[in-house]
Write a protein that holds these residues in place. Structure first.
Motif, PDB file in Angstrom:
ATOM      1  N   VAL A   1       0.843  -1.206   0.000  1.00 50.44           N
ATOM      2  CA  VAL A   1       0.000   0.000   0.000  1.00 50.44           C
ATOM      3  C   VAL A   1       0.874   1.251   0.000  1.00 50.44           C
ATOM      4  O   VAL A   1       0.633   2.192  -0.761  1.00 50.44           O
ATOM      5  CB  VAL A   1      -0.951   0.004   1.220  1.00 50.44           C
ATOM      6  CG1 VAL A   1      -1.609   1.366   1.401  1.00 50.44           C
ATOM      7  CG2 VAL A   1      -2.013  -1.078   1.047  1.00 50.44           C
ATOM      8  N   GLY A   2       1.924   1.258   0.816  1.00 46.70           N
ATOM      9  CA  GLY A   2       2.829   2.406   0.859  1.00 46.70           C
ATOM     10  C   GLY A   2       3.536   2.631  -0.463  1.00 46.70           C
ATOM     11  O   GLY A   2       3.660   3.762  -0.929  1.00 46.70           O
ATOM     12  N   MET A   3       3.974   1.540  -1.094  1.00 50.11           N
ATOM     13  CA  MET A   3       4.662   1.672  -2.383  1.00 50.11           C
ATOM     14  C   MET A   3       3.717   2.196  -3.457  1.00 50.11           C
ATOM     15  O   MET A   3       4.109   3.012  -4.291  1.00 50.11           O
ATOM     16  CB  MET A   3       5.259   0.326  -2.793  1.00 50.11           C
ATOM     17  CG  MET A   3       6.460  -0.071  -1.965  1.00 50.11           C
ATOM     18  SD  MET A   3       6.990  -1.757  -2.227  1.00 50.11           S
ATOM     19  CE  MET A   3       7.495  -1.702  -3.935  1.00 50.11           C
ATOM     20  N   VAL A   4       2.465   1.738  -3.445  1.00 50.90           N
ATOM     21  CA  VAL A   4       1.494   2.216  -4.432  1.00 50.90           C
ATOM     22  C   VAL A   4       1.211   3.697  -4.218  1.00 50.90           C
ATOM     23  O   VAL A   4       1.173   4.477  -5.176  1.00 50.90           O
ATOM     24  CB  VAL A   4       0.194   1.389  -4.361  1.00 50.90           C
ATOM     25  CG1 VAL A   4      -0.916   2.035  -5.161  1.00 50.90           C
ATOM     26  CG2 VAL A   4       0.451  -0.028  -4.862  1.00 50.90           C
ATOM     27  N   LEU A   5       1.028   4.099  -2.961  1.00 53.88           N
ATOM     28  CA  LEU A   5       0.759   5.514  -2.677  1.00 53.88           C
ATOM     29  C   LEU A   5       1.933   6.390  -3.092  1.00 53.88           C
ATOM     30  O   LEU A   5       1.739   7.443  -3.700  1.00 53.88           O
ATOM     31  CB  LEU A   5       0.456   5.704  -1.188  1.00 53.88           C
ATOM     32  CG  LEU A   5      -0.881   5.152  -0.711  1.00 53.88           C
ATOM     33  CD1 LEU A   5      -1.009   5.321   0.792  1.00 53.88           C
ATOM     34  CD2 LEU A   5      -2.037   5.840  -1.418  1.00 53.88           C
ATOM     35  N   VAL A   6       3.145   5.961  -2.780  1.00 51.72           N
ATOM     36  CA  VAL A   6       4.321   6.745  -3.156  1.00 51.72           C
ATOM     37  C   VAL A   6       4.482   6.747  -4.673  1.00 51.72           C
ATOM     38  O   VAL A   6       4.800   7.768  -5.276  1.00 51.72           O
ATOM     39  CB  VAL A   6       5.581   6.185  -2.460  1.00 51.72           C
ATOM     40  CG1 VAL A   6       6.837   6.798  -3.058  1.00 51.72           C
ATOM     41  CG2 VAL A   6       5.512   6.450  -0.964  1.00 51.72           C
ATOM     42  N   GLY A   7       4.233   5.611  -5.307  1.00 46.96           N
ATOM     43  CA  GLY A   7       4.378   5.509  -6.759  1.00 46.96           C
ATOM     44  C   GLY A   7       3.394   6.383  -7.505  1.00 46.96           C
ATOM     45  O   GLY A   7       3.747   7.045  -8.476  1.00 46.96           O
ATOM     46  N   THR A   8       2.150   6.403  -7.058  1.00 48.48           N
ATOM     47  CA  THR A   8       1.142   7.192  -7.760  1.00 48.48           C
ATOM     48  C   THR A   8       1.315   8.682  -7.486  1.00 48.48           C
ATOM     49  O   THR A   8       0.900   9.506  -8.289  1.00 48.48           O
ATOM     50  CB  THR A   8      -0.280   6.768  -7.352  1.00 48.48           C
ATOM     51  OG1 THR A   8      -0.387   6.834  -5.938  1.00 48.48           O
ATOM     52  CG2 THR A   8      -0.579   5.372  -7.826  1.00 48.48           C
ATOM     53  N   ASN A   9       1.928   9.022  -6.370  1.00 48.60           N
ATOM     54  CA  ASN A   9       2.122  10.434  -6.039  1.00 48.60           C
ATOM     55  C   ASN A   9       3.517  10.928  -6.388  1.00 48.60           C
ATOM     56  O   ASN A   9       3.860  12.058  -6.076  1.00 48.60           O
ATOM     57  CB  ASN A   9       1.876  10.666  -4.540  1.00 48.60           C
ATOM     58  CG  ASN A   9       0.417  10.515  -4.176  1.00 48.60           C
ATOM     59  OD1 ASN A   9      -0.451  10.798  -4.990  1.00 48.60           O
ATOM     60  ND2 ASN A   9       0.144  10.046  -2.990  1.00 48.60           N
ATOM     61  N   ALA A  10       4.315  10.097  -7.012  1.00 51.48           N
ATOM     62  CA  ALA A  10       5.704  10.466  -7.274  1.00 51.48           C
ATOM     63  C   ALA A  10       5.800  11.682  -8.193  1.00 51.48           C
ATOM     64  O   ALA A  10       6.586  12.584  -7.933  1.00 51.48           O
ATOM     65  CB  ALA A  10       6.463   9.286  -7.884  1.00 51.48           C
ATOM     66  N   VAL A  11       5.007  11.717  -9.256  1.00 57.26           N
ATOM     67  CA  VAL A  11       5.104  12.819 -10.217  1.00 57.26           C
ATOM     68  C   VAL A  11       4.723  14.146  -9.574  1.00 57.26           C
ATOM     69  O   VAL A  11       5.489  15.105  -9.663  1.00 57.26           O
ATOM     70  CB  VAL A  11       4.263  12.515 -11.476  1.00 57.26           C
ATOM     71  CG1 VAL A  11       4.220  13.716 -12.396  1.00 57.26           C
ATOM     72  CG2 VAL A  11       4.820  11.301 -12.197  1.00 57.26           C
ATOM     73  N   PRO A  12       3.569  14.244  -8.894  1.00 58.52           N
ATOM     74  CA  PRO A  12       3.243  15.534  -8.252  1.00 58.52           C
ATOM     75  C   PRO A  12       4.268  15.945  -7.196  1.00 58.52           C
ATOM     76  O   PRO A  12       4.576  17.123  -7.068  1.00 58.52           O
ATOM     77  CB  PRO A  12       1.876  15.295  -7.603  1.00 58.52           C
ATOM     78  CG  PRO A  12       1.323  14.112  -8.279  1.00 58.52           C
ATOM     79  CD  PRO A  12       2.470  13.298  -8.782  1.00 58.52           C
ATOM     80  N   ILE A  13       4.806  14.975  -6.453  1.00 57.29           N
ATOM     81  CA  ILE A  13       5.785  15.302  -5.418  1.00 57.29           C
ATOM     82  C   ILE A  13       7.048  15.868  -6.059  1.00 57.29           C
ATOM     83  O   ILE A  13       7.577  16.888  -5.624  1.00 57.29           O
ATOM     84  CB  ILE A  13       6.104  14.058  -4.559  1.00 57.29           C
ATOM     85  CG1 ILE A  13       4.912  13.722  -3.670  1.00 57.29           C
ATOM     86  CG2 ILE A  13       7.352  14.288  -3.714  1.00 57.29           C
ATOM     87  CD1 ILE A  13       5.038  12.389  -2.964  1.00 57.29           C
ATOM     88  N   VAL A  14       7.535  15.219  -7.116  1.00 60.03           N
ATOM     89  CA  VAL A  14       8.754  15.683  -7.787  1.00 60.03           C
ATOM     90  C   VAL A  14       8.535  17.062  -8.404  1.00 60.03           C
ATOM     91  O   VAL A  14       9.386  17.944  -8.294  1.00 60.03           O
ATOM     92  CB  VAL A  14       9.198  14.660  -8.854  1.00 60.03           C
ATOM     93  CG1 VAL A  14      10.289  15.236  -9.737  1.00 60.03           C
ATOM     94  CG2 VAL A  14       9.667  13.373  -8.195  1.00 60.03           C
ATOM     95  N   LEU A  15       7.384  17.270  -9.042  1.00 57.32           N
ATOM     96  CA  LEU A  15       7.099  18.574  -9.638  1.00 57.32           C
ATOM     97  C   LEU A  15       7.013  19.669  -8.576  1.00 57.32           C
ATOM     98  O   LEU A  15       7.536  20.771  -8.767  1.00 57.32           O
ATOM     99  CB  LEU A  15       5.793  18.514 -10.438  1.00 57.32           C
ATOM    100  CG  LEU A  15       5.851  17.722 -11.743  1.00 57.32           C
ATOM    101  CD1 LEU A  15       4.473  17.678 -12.381  1.00 57.32           C
ATOM    102  CD2 LEU A  15       6.857  18.325 -12.704  1.00 57.32           C
ATOM    103  N   THR A  16       6.370  19.377  -7.461  1.00 58.33           N
ATOM    104  CA  THR A  16       6.246  20.363  -6.395  1.00 58.33           C
ATOM    105  C   THR A  16       7.610  20.722  -5.821  1.00 58.33           C
ATOM    106  O   THR A  16       7.917  21.898  -5.619  1.00 58.33           O
ATOM    107  CB  THR A  16       5.327  19.827  -5.278  1.00 58.33           C
ATOM    108  OG1 THR A  16       4.067  19.496  -5.856  1.00 58.33           O
ATOM    109  CG2 THR A  16       5.143  20.844  -4.181  1.00 58.33           C
ATOM    110  N   VAL A  17       8.422  19.707  -5.558  1.00 60.43           N
ATOM    111  CA  VAL A  17       9.765  19.967  -5.026  1.00 60.43           C
ATOM    112  C   VAL A  17      10.569  20.788  -6.024  1.00 60.43           C
ATOM    113  O   VAL A  17      11.269  21.737  -5.649  1.00 60.43           O
ATOM    114  CB  VAL A  17      10.483  18.640  -4.691  1.00 60.43           C
ATOM    115  CG1 VAL A  17      11.954  18.876  -4.405  1.00 60.43           C
ATOM    116  CG2 VAL A  17       9.800  17.958  -3.514  1.00 60.43           C
ATOM    117  N   GLY A  18      10.470  20.454  -7.308  1.00 62.59           N
ATOM    118  CA  GLY A  18      11.190  21.200  -8.332  1.00 62.59           C
ATOM    119  C   GLY A  18      10.765  22.653  -8.396  1.00 62.59           C
ATOM    120  O   GLY A  18      11.598  23.554  -8.495  1.00 62.59           O
ATOM    121  N   LEU A  19       9.457  22.892  -8.334  1.00 66.15           N
ATOM    122  CA  LEU A  19       8.958  24.269  -8.372  1.00 66.15           C
ATOM    123  C   LEU A  19       9.381  25.054  -7.139  1.00 66.15           C
ATOM    124  O   LEU A  19       9.734  26.233  -7.233  1.00 66.15           O
ATOM    125  CB  LEU A  19       7.431  24.269  -8.497  1.00 66.15           C
ATOM    126  CG  LEU A  19       6.889  23.841  -9.861  1.00 66.15           C
ATOM    127  CD1 LEU A  19       5.372  23.718  -9.809  1.00 66.15           C
ATOM    128  CD2 LEU A  19       7.303  24.833 -10.934  1.00 66.15           C
TER     129      LEU A  19
END
Length: 49
Positions: A20-38
Motif C-alpha cells: 500500500v505504501g509503495m502504491v501511494l508513493v508511486g502514484t504520487n511520485a510525479v506531483p511530489i517531484v514537480l512540487t519539489v522542483g517548483l
C-alpha cells in the motif's frame, strides 16, 4: 516469532502495508517531484534577487 512466518498475521500485515505504501508513493511520485522542483526553482529565483 511464529507470527513472522509467511501466512502469519504480522507477516501478512507487513506485506500489505508495504505494498500500500509503495502504491501511494508511486502514484504520487510525479506531483511530489514537480512540487519539489517548483519550490527549489522559486527559492533560487528569490535568492538571486
Amino acid at each position: 516469532m511464529k507470527d513472522w512466518v509467511p501466512g502469519g498475521y504480522l507477516f501478512t500485515n507487513l506485506v500489505f502495508w508495504t505494498v500500500v505504501g509503495m502504491v501511494l508513493v508511486g502514484t504520487n511520485a510525479v506531483p511530489i517531484v514537480l512540487t519539489v522542483g517548483l519550490v527549489l526553482l522559486a527559492l533560487e529565483t528569490f535568492r538571486r534577487s
